[in-house]
Scaffold this active site. Sequence first.
Site, PDB file in Angstrom:
ATOM      1  N   CYS A 140      -1.095   5.932  -4.044  1.00 19.93           N
ATOM      2  CA  CYS A 140      -0.567   5.381  -5.292  1.00 19.93           C
ATOM      3  C   CYS A 140      -1.708   5.235  -6.305  1.00 19.93           C
ATOM      4  CB  CYS A 140       0.183   4.089  -5.032  1.00 19.93           C
ATOM      5  SG  CYS A 140       1.225   3.563  -6.431  1.00 19.93           S
TER       6      CYS A 140
ATOM      7  N   HIS B 162       4.198   5.680  -1.355  1.00 20.57           N
ATOM      8  CA  HIS B 162       3.565   4.799  -0.364  1.00 20.57           C
ATOM      9  C   HIS B 162       3.966   5.243   1.041  1.00 20.57           C
ATOM     10  CE1 HIS B 162       1.888   1.578  -2.933  1.00 20.57           C
ATOM     11  NE2 HIS B 162       2.841   1.962  -3.769  1.00 20.57           N
TER      12      HIS B 162
ATOM     13  N   GLU C  23       2.996   4.021   3.800  1.00 22.54           N
ATOM     14  CA  GLU C  23       3.162   2.829   4.646  1.00 22.54           C
ATOM     15  C   GLU C  23       4.524   2.180   4.452  1.00 22.54           C
ATOM     16  OE1 GLU C  23       1.626   1.127   0.782  1.00 22.54           O
ATOM     17  OE2 GLU C  23       1.397   2.982   1.929  1.00 22.54           O
TER      18      GLU C  23
END
Length: 208
Positions: A79, A185, A187
Amino acid sequence: MIAVVDYGMGNLRSVEKGLARAGAPVEVTSDGDRVLAADGVVLPGVGAFGACMENLRERGLVDPVREVVLRGTPFLGICLGLQLLFDESEEFGPVGGLGLLRGRVRRLGGPELDGLKVPHMGWNQLRIRKPAVELDGIDEGAATYYVHSFYVDPDDDEIVAATTEYGIEFTAAIAYENVFGCQFHPEKSQAVGLKILENFARRVASRS
């Protein structure tokens, strides 16, 4: 060991947990020497571009981050961590970035968005543009999760590994030599994101 760079901003613990789930030894650190010693480095990021650059400078992390990229250490920018790699950002700017990749960070906006909300938040599909280790096993159209108001506009279109569309088609991921960066993202992107982190961990392990 994979170092997750802690400069006071970013989704650090989620990134750490995602890499740990991928089986990688990982350490969150703001110590430049630990970053330099790492087998792989992750630069996450949430917040304003200028504030993040200032925090990197205050913690003495600008030179270590530049050095690991330039010497070929596997590097993942997430990001804002992707955006910081470029020359400059329009956000409250122009504001200078790390200058490791040529290009500019631009604001999502204009008539093309046709009423779409900014920031762009939620799931969107990847269009794979070129092979990259981190995208191994990722299918065309795989969904990843975004939270952003700005996107990277590289000078060299050849480094664009994937795009997505939100009113406009923009860069979702870049791949250049030892660097992989993603606007989304991983994650937060469930199985697809975990696979990307596993692929990055595998790249790191193959060199350490």
